[in-house]
Design an enzyme around this catalytic site. Structure first.
Site, short mmCIF file in Angstrom:
data_model
loop_
_atom_site.label_atom_id
_atom_site.label_comp_id
_atom_site.label_asym_id
_atom_site.label_seq_id
_atom_site.Cartn_x
_atom_site.Cartn_y
_atom_site.Cartn_z
CG PHE A 172 -5.53 5.31 1.88
CD1 PHE A 172 -4.82 5.90 2.78
CD2 PHE A 172 -5.73 3.76 2.11
CE1 PHE A 172 -3.88 5.36 3.72
CE2 PHE A 172 -5.14 3.06 3.14
CZ PHE A 172 -4.12 3.89 3.79
CG ASN A 176 -1.83 1.09 1.44
OD1 ASN A 176 -1.61 2.02 1.03
ND2 ASN A 176 -3.46 0.53 2.01
CG ASP A 192 -3.43 -6.38 8.63
OD1 ASP A 192 -3.69 -6.25 8.34
OD2 ASP A 192 -4.24 -6.22 10.06
CG ASP A 194 -8.15 8.70 4.73
OD1 ASP A 194 -7.96 8.37 5.53
OD2 ASP A 194 -6.49 8.74 4.20
P1 IMP Z 1 -4.76 -4.40 5.37
O1 IMP Z 1 -4.23 -3.70 6.64
O2 IMP Z 1 -3.51 -4.09 4.16
O3 IMP Z 1 -5.28 -4.91 5.78
O4 IMP Z 1 -5.85 -2.29 4.75
C1 IMP Z 1 -6.28 -1.98 5.49
C2 IMP Z 1 -7.18 -1.51 4.89
O5 IMP Z 1 -8.21 -0.35 5.76
C3 IMP Z 1 -6.97 -0.36 3.81
O6 IMP Z 1 -6.52 -1.19 2.83
C4 IMP Z 1 -8.16 1.13 4.41
O7 IMP Z 1 -9.33 0.24 2.90
C5 IMP Z 1 -8.34 0.51 5.57
N1 IMP Z 1 -7.69 1.48 6.29
C6 IMP Z 1 -6.50 1.16 7.08
N2 IMP Z 1 -6.26 2.90 7.22
C7 IMP Z 1 -7.12 3.41 6.61
C8 IMP Z 1 -6.60 4.74 6.82
O8 IMP Z 1 -5.90 5.24 7.39
N3 IMP Z 1 -7.69 5.38 5.74
C9 IMP Z 1 -8.04 5.15 5.35
N4 IMP Z 1 -8.83 3.51 5.39
C10 IMP Z 1 -8.00 2.85 5.87
#
Ligand code: IMP
Length: 193
Positions: free
Chosen positions: A140, A9, A65, A143
């Protein structure tokens, strides 16, 4: 001092880079595709991922995560946030919240660091609310629909409307600050040995 951050990401990488820079910690991007563990705790998912990443890269590194936990939806989408975002997006989440009065939600972040001495985990969260509609273009994921509880946010801006607010109060800011403080100390102890 330079550290590897294994993530796919680019937004997370950008946020981590600027937060850790404040501690004199430079980071490098490590693009490793890791199948995530299914578990409702960000800490457990991060722990499992960092073990896999470390066994592959064999170098000190960290992963992160995170997820959005909506109270009225019993914590959904939680650790399945990325998946749910791909399926229903912000529009879908707002639809699920139509007519729901309790709009409380929290973002949670777990950073897991691994090196030859094992794994260390650092957690951070940010309480807030799901907005009535999407607002803002920054950031992203969720948000545009997350309004953090913050005494300086009287105009109820979303993270996507106010990048500085996010940089100051986010779940990632909190987990990474804990990690950075620990890491600075850890490096000093290592040098003494
Ligand atoms: P992972 O940690 O890769 O499993 O993904 C976490 C998911 O949570 C992201 O793809 C977003 O959809 C959401 N997410 C995590 N942190 C944020 C943030 O700071 N802003 C918006 N969405 C978030």
């Amino acid at each position: 001092m330079s550290l590897r951050f294994a993530t796919s990401n680019r937004h997370k990488f950008g946020e981590a880079k600027s937060i850790l820079n404040g501690y004199g910690i430079k980071i490098e991007h490590l693009n490793l595709a890791i199948d995530e563990l299914r578990n409702e705790s960000c800490a457990r998912v991060a722990e499992a991922s960092v073990k896999i990443a470390h066994s592959r890269a064999r170098k000190p590194l960290f992963v992160e995560d995170s997820g959005l936990f909506v109270r009225a939806l019993n914590g959904f989408p939680g650790t399945y946030s990325a998946w749910a975002f791909g399926k229903i997006g912000n529009e879908g989440l707002l639809r699920l919240m139509r007519g729901v009065r309790d709009r409380r939600a929290s973002f949670v972040s777990a950073v897991a660091y691994a090196d030859e001495n094992g794994v260390n985990i650092f957690e951070g969260s940010c309480e807030g609310k799901i907005s009535a509609r999407m607002a803002g273009k920054n950031g992203f994921g969720y948000d545009p629909i997350f309004v953090p509880d913050d005494s300086h946010n009287s105009s109820q801006k979303t993270f996507a409307q106010d990048g500085a607010l996010k940089a100051r109060t986010s779940h990632r800011r909190r987990s990474l600050e804990k990690f950075a403080n620990w890491h600075v100390d850890y490096q000093k102890q290592k040098k003494k040995r």
